[in-house]
Design a protein around this motif. Structure first.
Motif: not given
Length: 171
Positions: A109-113, A115-130
């Motif tokens: 599932p996507p990460p969730q932060v 309300a009214r807090t700070a949190q460390s998370v990891r996001l992932r993206f799919w990149l093309e060469e362009k």
């Protein structure tokens, strides 16, 4: 030992007493912080991370003609509602304004932060060469952080299936 021996002369009783005492000490050692302690911790975290969005590490893993980008970041959600870190609230944009698609796994599932807090998370993206030919910036509800500088990055220079990490943004 005879089965009718007093309980304090039986080895099983002493073993259980020692194990119970060790478990009690372990539980007491890992107790949660007191209420005053948590306020001091929150205050120091707020002072240390005045920015709402801070990128700690970028990891790029080439997959032949594409790459998966993992961003480890800290985000401070000042909103009264929890934030699910997915589009349209979270966007990775190229210098020309093109949006890079997120890397989605159905079992993750996507990460969730909260309300009214700070949190460390990891996001992932799919990149093309362009996408690697210009700069990249992460935008979370108006907070922006540079992910990659404007200099082009040749994807073919990276070994296939071997992650490469940069502290902060990609240079």
């Amino acid at each position: 030992m005879t089965p009718n021996a007093p309980f304090y002369k039986r080895i099983e009783v002493w073993l259980l007493i020692l194990l119970s005492g060790g478990a009690a000490l372990w539980v007491m050692k890992d107790r949660p912080a007191a209420e005053g302690d948590s306020e001091a911790i929150e205050a120091s975290e707020t002072e240390a991370s005045a920015e709402a969005l801070v990128i700690h590490r970028c990891t790029l893993e080439r997959d032949y003609g594409n790459a998966r980008l993992d961003l480890e970041l800290r985000y401070r959600n000042a909103s009264p509602r929890p934030l699910v870190l997915q589009p349209p609230d979270v966007r990775l944009l190229t210098s020309s304004g093109t949006e890079v698609p997120p890397y989605i796994l159905p079992t993750e599932p996507p990460p969730q932060v909260p309300a009214r807090t700070a949190q460390s998370v990891r996001l992932r993206f799919w990149l093309e060469e362009k996408h690697l030919q210009s700069g990249l910036a992460l935008d979370i509800r108006g907070s922006r952080a540079e992910v990659k500088a404007e200099a082009p990055l040749n994807l073919k220079d990276l070994p296939n299936q071997q992650p490469k990490s940069w502290p902060g943004s990609i240079r």
